[in-house]
Scaffold this active site. Structure first.
Site, PDB file in Angstrom:
ATOM      1  N   LYS A  73      -4.815  -5.202  -9.402  1.00  0.00           N
ATOM      2  CA  LYS A  73      -3.587  -5.028  -8.886  1.00  0.00           C
ATOM      3  C   LYS A  73      -2.405  -5.529  -9.789  1.00  0.00           C
ATOM      4  O   LYS A  73      -2.715  -6.337 -10.619  1.00  0.00           O
ATOM      5  CB  LYS A  73      -3.173  -5.661  -7.551  1.00  0.00           C
ATOM      6  CG  LYS A  73      -4.519  -5.238  -6.751  1.00  0.00           C
ATOM      7  CD  LYS A  73      -4.351  -5.639  -5.099  1.00  0.00           C
ATOM      8  CE  LYS A  73      -5.562  -5.860  -4.401  1.00  0.00           C
ATOM      9  NZ  LYS A  73      -6.079  -4.317  -4.389  1.00  0.00           N
ATOM     10  N   TYR A 128       0.758  -1.155  -0.087  1.00  0.00           N
ATOM     11  CA  TYR A 128       0.079   0.102  -0.118  1.00  0.00           C
ATOM     12  C   TYR A 128       1.022   1.198   0.003  1.00  0.00           C
ATOM     13  O   TYR A 128       1.985   1.196   0.645  1.00  0.00           O
ATOM     14  CB  TYR A 128      -0.998   0.101   1.273  1.00  0.00           C
ATOM     15  CG  TYR A 128      -1.897  -0.996   1.402  1.00  0.00           C
ATOM     16  CD1 TYR A 128      -1.518  -2.456   1.928  1.00  0.00           C
ATOM     17  CD2 TYR A 128      -3.394  -0.605   1.064  1.00  0.00           C
ATOM     18  CE1 TYR A 128      -2.511  -3.156   2.028  1.00  0.00           C
ATOM     19  CE2 TYR A 128      -4.248  -1.643   1.246  1.00  0.00           C
ATOM     20  CZ  TYR A 128      -3.907  -2.951   1.680  1.00  0.00           C
ATOM     21  OH  TYR A 128      -4.677  -3.809   1.828  1.00  0.00           O
ATOM     22  N   HIS A 171      -6.551   1.618  -2.056  1.00  0.00           N
ATOM     23  CA  HIS A 171      -6.386   0.113  -2.167  1.00  0.00           C
ATOM     24  C   HIS A 171      -4.924  -0.226  -2.666  1.00  0.00           C
ATOM     25  O   HIS A 171      -4.070   0.490  -2.943  1.00  0.00           O
ATOM     26  CB  HIS A 171      -7.042  -0.593  -3.386  1.00  0.00           C
ATOM     27  CG  HIS A 171      -8.811  -0.046  -3.192  1.00  0.00           C
ATOM     28  ND1 HIS A 171      -9.357  -1.149  -2.301  1.00  0.00           N
ATOM     29  CD2 HIS A 171      -9.443   0.615  -3.859  1.00  0.00           C
ATOM     30  CE1 HIS A 171     -10.482  -0.700  -2.324  1.00  0.00           C
ATOM     31  NE2 HIS A 171     -10.561   0.146  -3.215  1.00  0.00           N
TER      32      HIS A 171
END
Lengths: 342, 107
Positions: A297, A257, A265
């Site tokens: 991601k 993060y 996120h």
């Protein structure tokens, strides 16, 4: 509900408080003031403790709130991240909860419901619009002015919604957590990963029972022979300023993060690949990347050169050992010809 | 580990009647969730769970044995179990494991 100022809520990226001395200007009083502040500056950084029980590290006392708020370390054992079981359970059992206080899980649940409702309304509106146009084409209706009747996000009453979603009978299991006076017994604690415990001990003096570096390395390596490799990776990213948390939800080892879970996120999923171990085959990598791609991601394969570690690893030796680890990253991205033309 | 899973199921996921059964192979957890776990389930069903750690290696043979142990305790056929994988940060992730092939769900 007004948006909270997250930077004011979480001003410290680590459990360490920097004492800012006042500026010195061409004024003897400012020099005096500076000297006073400098001489009497105490160490305002918190001293946190943890204990090692049943093979896991638990934060003790103030550390439960402090380690979460200052760097987002640990996880509440009955919550998604920050310990919030008491808020959820009090609301569910009809006990007193401070007004306007919601657990992150409740906010998520609430937002999902709101979105679902919005989507249903939008679908209904689109269908009506289609029907209206068809009627116009068939000459059954006249085109009238363009009304502004786009569906709007409905305003829900949070408390009413949560009361409804918690509507279930009180279970006999709930008696375990309510004392004879009808108060909730908070059974949740903040659990630290072994790598977090060692990092906090080394960098910020967290006391973990009476364990020193040697005791921790011995014990954590006994449980997981690759502990030091994972520690090296954790330490690598933490010292570069990332907030590093477990990646098991997506089949990876760590999540990175930028600042912490309340802010954004996670952007990256780290899969640790110790260099001397056989590489998993392409299908395995492809599976992992599709899962991680599905949650938007980026997959990072983290190749680690693991040195041969001999003898005891104590405070002084650990630094030497860490210097011998080498970490290299390779980003994997699925390429779709039709979607990657520009 | 089974106790950790029991606490998680009862107090985070609000399951009922969660019991740990010790078998000679492994601990098995049995309990009932507050709502259906899979969209294709017609009604709430009680579930069998197998505790595991994130760095365990599992084989098909071990799964076969787990199913047999669960069936021994249940006294009837068990067609699916949940693998409860415990991570070092206290996260527990749950995955369905089916006995044999299952027709995929229509999208």
């Amino acid at each position: 509900m007004k948006k909270q100022n997250l930077n004011a809520l979480y001003p410290h990226p680590y459990p360490y408080v920097v004492d800012v001395v006042p500026p010195v200007i061409h004024n003897p009083i400012s020099v005096l003031y500076f000297l006073c502040r400098w001489i009497f500056a105490g160490n305002t950084s918190p001293e946190y403790t943890a204990e090692y029980v049943d093979g896991v590290v638990r934060a003790v006392g103030d550390a439960r709130e402090g380690l979460w708020k200052m760097g987002f370390f640990g996880k509440g054992i009955l919550s998604r991240s920050e310990p919030s079981w008491d808020i959820r359970t009090k609301r569910r059992l009809g006990l007193h909860v401070e007004e306007g206080v919601y657990a992150p899980e409740e906010v998520t649940q609430f937002r999902r419901e709101q979105r679902q409702h919005f989507k249903a309304e939008r679908a209904k509106a689109e269908e009506e619009e289609l029907k209206r146009r068809q009627d116009i084409d068939r000459g059954l209706a006249v085109a009238d002015k363009n009304e502004d009747d786009k569906p709007v996000r409905p305003e829900f009453d949070r408390d009413a919604f949560l009361a409804k979603s918690y509507e279930m009978e009180k279970r006999t299991e709930d008696d375990e957590v309510v004392d004879s006076l009808g108060n909730l017994v908070d059974i949740e604690f903040l659990q630290l990963m072994d790598v977090e415990a060692l990092f906090l001990h080394m960098a910020f003096g967290l006391k973990v029972g009476d364990m020193d570096v040697k005791a921790m390395v011995d014990e954590f390596t006994r449980k997981d022979p690759r502990f030091l490799t994972y520690y090296a990776v954790y330490h690598h990213y933490r010292s570069l300023g990332w907030c590093v948390r477990s990646g098991i939800k997506f089949g990876a080892d760590f999540l990175l993060y930028k600042k912490g879970p309340p802010f954004t996120h996670a952007e990256f999923c780290i899969k640790v690949m110790p260099k001397d171990e056989p590489m998993p085959d392409f299908w395995w990598q492809s599976n992992l990347c599709r899962v991680i791609g599905g949650v938007k991601k980026t997959t990072v394969f983290c190749f680690v050169d693991v040195p041969k570690v001999e003898g005891v690893v104590d405070d002084a030796k650990l630094v030497e050992v860490l210097k011998q680890f080498k970490v290299r990253e390779v980003v994997y991205r699925r390429w779709i010809p039709s979607r990657n033309r520009d | 580990m089974a106790e950790q899973i029991r606490t998680n199921l009862v107090h985070q996921h609000l399951w009922s009647d969660v019991v740990i059964h010790q078998t000679k192979l492994t601990d098995l957890v049995h309990g009932t969730p507050p709502r259906t776990l899979h969209p294709d389930d017609a009604e709430i069903r009680s579930e069998w769970l197998v505790p595991a750690r994130s760095n365990d290696d599992w084989t098909i043979k071990q799964w076969d044995e787990c199913f047999r142990e669960a069936e021994g305790v249940a006294g009837k056929d068990v067609d699916r179990m949940l693998m409860a994988i415990v991570d070092n940060d206290s996260t527990i992730v749950y995955y369905f494991v089916y006995k044999g092939l299952v027709k995929p769900r229509k999208n």
